[in-house]
Scaffold this motif. Structure first.
Motif, PDB file in Angstrom:
ATOM      1  N   GLY A  46       0.786  10.593   4.181  1.00 28.00           N
ATOM      2  CA  GLY A  46      -0.194   9.285   5.269  1.00 28.00           C
ATOM      3  C   GLY A  46       0.528   9.601   6.537  1.00 28.00           C
ATOM      4  N   GLU A  47       1.969   9.537   6.630  1.00 30.33           N
ATOM      5  CA  GLU A  47       2.476   9.436   7.882  1.00 30.33           C
ATOM      6  C   GLU A  47       2.897  10.748   8.378  1.00 30.33           C
ATOM      7  N   ALA A  48       2.485  11.797   7.857  1.00 25.26           N
ATOM      8  CA  ALA A  48       2.758  12.992   8.535  1.00 25.26           C
ATOM      9  C   ALA A  48       1.765  13.387   9.628  1.00 25.26           C
ATOM     10  N   ASP A  49       2.308  13.989  10.722  1.00 24.18           N
ATOM     11  CA  ASP A  49       1.766  14.296  11.668  1.00 24.18           C
ATOM     12  C   ASP A  49       1.051  15.654  11.534  1.00 24.18           C
ATOM     13  N   ALA A  50       1.745  16.361  10.755  1.00 27.83           N
ATOM     14  CA  ALA A  50       1.150  17.715  10.310  1.00 27.83           C
ATOM     15  C   ALA A  50       1.524  18.161   9.119  1.00 27.83           C
ATOM     16  N   ILE A  51       1.068  19.036   8.267  1.00 27.65           N
ATOM     17  CA  ILE A  51       1.389  19.177   6.896  1.00 27.65           C
ATOM     18  C   ILE A  51       1.389  20.885   6.739  1.00 27.65           C
ATOM     19  N   THR A  52       2.469  21.412   6.011  1.00 25.34           N
ATOM     20  CA  THR A  52       2.394  22.703   5.712  1.00 25.34           C
ATOM     21  C   THR A  52       2.147  22.772   4.156  1.00 25.34           C
ATOM     22  N   TYR A  53       1.926  23.868   3.640  1.00 26.60           N
ATOM     23  CA  TYR A  53       1.698  24.014   2.256  1.00 26.60           C
ATOM     24  C   TYR A  53       2.039  25.566   1.641  1.00 26.60           C
ATOM     25  N   THR A  54       2.458  25.551   0.361  1.00 27.51           N
ATOM     26  CA  THR A  54       2.612  27.076   0.065  1.00 27.51           C
ATOM     27  C   THR A  54       1.463  27.780  -0.383  1.00 27.51           C
ATOM     28  N   VAL A  55       1.150  29.024   0.162  1.00 26.09           N
ATOM     29  CA  VAL A  55       0.477  29.887  -0.556  1.00 26.09           C
ATOM     30  C   VAL A  55       1.233  31.361  -1.106  1.00 26.09           C
ATOM     31  N   GLU A  56       0.478  32.076  -1.946  1.00 32.60           N
ATOM     32  CA  GLU A  56       0.990  33.497  -2.497  1.00 32.60           C
ATOM     33  C   GLU A  56       1.307  34.080  -1.399  1.00 32.60           C
ATOM     34  N   PRO A  57       1.996  35.129  -1.420  1.00 28.97           N
ATOM     35  CA  PRO A  57       2.350  36.226  -0.697  1.00 28.97           C
ATOM     36  C   PRO A  57       1.295  37.069   0.101  1.00 28.97           C
ATOM     37  N   ASP A  58      -0.014  36.881  -0.714  1.00 30.61           N
ATOM     38  CA  ASP A  58      -1.123  37.750  -0.207  1.00 30.61           C
ATOM     39  C   ASP A  58      -2.088  36.547   0.593  1.00 30.61           C
ATOM     40  N   GLY A  59      -1.495  35.445   0.677  1.00 27.67           N
ATOM     41  CA  GLY A  59      -2.246  34.411   1.371  1.00 27.67           C
ATOM     42  C   GLY A  59      -3.388  33.507   0.186  1.00 27.67           C
ATOM     43  N   SER A  60      -3.177  33.804  -0.815  1.00 31.66           N
ATOM     44  CA  SER A  60      -4.105  33.074  -1.709  1.00 31.66           C
ATOM     45  C   SER A  60      -3.451  31.864  -2.236  1.00 31.66           C
ATOM     46  N   VAL A  61      -4.375  30.807  -2.707  1.00 30.70           N
ATOM     47  CA  VAL A  61      -3.892  29.673  -2.950  1.00 30.70           C
ATOM     48  C   VAL A  61      -3.971  29.457  -4.470  1.00 30.70           C
ATOM     49  N   SER A  62      -2.537  29.162  -4.957  1.00 30.24           N
ATOM     50  CA  SER A  62      -2.487  28.660  -6.378  1.00 30.24           C
ATOM     51  C   SER A  62      -3.184  27.595  -6.778  1.00 30.24           C
ATOM     52  N   GLU A  63      -3.345  27.554  -8.192  1.00 33.81           N
ATOM     53  CA  GLU A  63      -4.027  26.544  -8.910  1.00 33.81           C
ATOM     54  C   GLU A  63      -3.601  25.101  -8.487  1.00 33.81           C
ATOM     55  N   GLN A  64      -2.195  25.068  -8.363  1.00 29.11           N
ATOM     56  CA  GLN A  64      -1.557  23.783  -8.107  1.00 29.11           C
ATOM     57  C   GLN A  64      -1.606  23.234  -6.890  1.00 29.11           C
ATOM     58  N   VAL A  65      -1.844  24.147  -5.869  1.00 32.06           N
ATOM     59  CA  VAL A  65      -2.106  23.734  -4.469  1.00 32.06           C
ATOM     60  C   VAL A  65      -3.579  23.484  -4.331  1.00 32.06           C
ATOM     61  N   GLN A  66      -4.421  24.276  -4.827  1.00 31.19           N
ATOM     62  CA  GLN A  66      -6.015  24.204  -4.682  1.00 31.19           C
ATOM     63  C   GLN A  66      -6.226  22.735  -5.246  1.00 31.19           C
ATOM     64  N   TYR A  67      -5.504  22.341  -6.249  1.00 32.87           N
ATOM     65  CA  TYR A  67      -5.687  20.977  -6.701  1.00 32.87           C
ATOM     66  C   TYR A  67      -5.612  19.778  -5.791  1.00 32.87           C
ATOM     67  N   VAL A  68      -4.570  20.075  -4.896  1.00 32.01           N
ATOM     68  CA  VAL A  68      -4.435  19.011  -3.911  1.00 32.01           C
ATOM     69  C   VAL A  68      -5.400  19.123  -2.685  1.00 32.01           C
ATOM     70  N   LEU A  69      -5.921  20.214  -2.365  1.00 35.45           N
ATOM     71  CA  LEU A  69      -6.613  20.792  -1.412  1.00 35.45           C
ATOM     72  C   LEU A  69      -8.029  20.189  -1.548  1.00 35.45           C
ATOM     73  N   ASP A  70      -8.397  20.129  -2.767  1.00 35.28           N
ATOM     74  CA  ASP A  70      -9.790  19.719  -3.281  1.00 35.28           C
ATOM     75  C   ASP A  70      -9.754  18.219  -3.375  1.00 35.28           C
ATOM     76  N   SER A  71      -8.909  17.775  -3.356  1.00 33.02           N
ATOM     77  CA  SER A  71      -8.832  16.286  -3.469  1.00 33.02           C
ATOM     78  C   SER A  71      -9.388  15.477  -2.227  1.00 33.02           C
ATOM     79  N   LYS A  72     -10.402  14.379  -2.663  1.00 36.18           N
ATOM     80  CA  LYS A  72     -10.851  13.835  -1.350  1.00 36.18           C
ATOM     81  C   LYS A  72      -9.710  12.900  -0.593  1.00 36.18           C
ATOM     82  N   LEU A  73      -8.725  12.638  -1.405  1.00 34.30           N
ATOM     83  CA  LEU A  73      -7.718  11.938  -0.826  1.00 34.30           C
ATOM     84  C   LEU A  73      -6.813  12.725   0.151  1.00 34.30           C
TER      85      LEU A  73
END
Length: 336
Positions: free
Chosen positions: A266-293
């Protein structure tokens, strides 16, 4: 391979001239400063498994774990390697061809070591590149009966810099290593200057790829972790630290529940997140991106969210790809 030959020759020459902090060079019997015929020069090398007498100029090297990509890149005289699937996307075509051509003497884990295959490779040096806890899964006495063994494994994720230097040193290939290191540091410095003003005062958070969806957790990475350590060389500042250090990678990353997203980032001014070498998003990260929070985080609402590729680079040559990916991902901050 011809373009690498000058580096290879320089590395071999440097091996004899260099006295490193890891050990000293000597030989069995010497006369007039030169080893007698038939006597192989040796030196004592300090590794995770103690002081080990190894060839000063190894001719047949077996590598496992994190030493595999390093020793391929510096053109060590490899005769066998463990599987290294996680790093294939970061290899050059030339290095991938070398990897594919080498005998596989182990799988992805230390427990999958094929001792008969190691023996058949007839190494004069074995470089074990696994974390210290994983050494318990290896029959070290059996390996030592084949050839001298040096264990040089990772601790925190950012330790690949020193780790790769020591692995290259053990294999007698420091010259090629220094060339890659210099190239990386030059490029990182250029990017740090390019983004210096745009990144000033921004506190970043990072979502890694090793959360557990089944348990409802995500991976929060802090400075010096897999997804953050190379970005840190470009000037990205990752704030905070783990609540409780658990050793190795757990000193720089933790696994909160998804409900803790607002408290964690919540205090982050910016956020980076890990994606696969081809740019796709793993299940673990997509779980976060889909969250309303996630969608309600201030950084997300402000559009300051950046995907990073090649976050598991563990050599200077592969980290050049990471620098390119970071440059591509952060380009939008220059326009703001």
């Amino acid at each position: 391979m011809s373009s690498r030959q000058p580096r290879r020759l320089a590395a071999l020459a440097l091996t004899f001239a260099l006295v490193t902090g890891c050990g000293s060079t000597g030989s069995g019997e010497e006369s007039g400063g030169k080893a007698e015929a038939g006597v192989t020069e040796t030196r004592v090398f300090t590794a995770d498994n103690g002081d080990v007498t190894i060839p000063a100029k190894p001719q047949r090297v077996v590598a496992t774990g994190y030493s595999v990509p390093v020793l391929i890149e510096v053109e060590a005289p490899l005769v066998g390697v463990s599987s290294w699937q996680r790093g294939l996307a970061m290899m050059t075509d030339e290095d991938r061809a070398t990897y594919d051509s080498l005998t596989k003497i182990a799988g992805e884990t230390a427990a999958e070591t094929n001792y008969e295959a190691v023996a058949q490779a007839k190494p004069d040096l074995i470089v074990i590149g696994v974390p210290k806890p994983a050494l318990a899964d290896i029959d070290m006495d059996r390996l030592k009966s084949i050839a001298p063994v040096v264990a040089i494994g990772p601790s925190t994720p950012d330790a690949w810099r020193e780790l790769s230097r020591r692995q290259s040193d053990a294999a007698g290939a420091l010259g090629s290593f220094e060339t890659a290191k210099t190239e990386y540091e030059k490029k990182a410095a250029e990017l740090a200057e390019k983004y210096r003003t745009a990144l000033a005062g921004l506190n970043f958070g990072h979502v890694g790829a090793y959360g557990d969806v089944a348990k409802g957790t995500f991976q929060r990475e802090f400075a010096r972790s897999w997804g953050t350590n190379i970005a840190g060389d470009v000037g990205v500042t990752y704030y905070g630290e783990v609540k409780e250090k658990g050793g190795n990678a757990r000193d720089v990353s933790e696994y909160p529940s998804i409900e803790e997203l607002p408290d964690s980032l919540g205090e982050a001014d910016a956020i980076t997140y890990t994606v696969e070498p081809d740019g796709s998003v793993s299940e673990q990260v997509q779980y976060v991106l889909d969250s309303k929070l996630w969608k309600n985080l201030p950084a997300v609402k402000a559009g300051k969210v950046f995907p990073l590729r090649y976050t598991e680079a563990a050599t200077y040559s592969s980290a050049l790809k990471t620098l390119d990916a970071i440059d591509q991902a952060l380009a939008p901050v220059l326009a703001k």
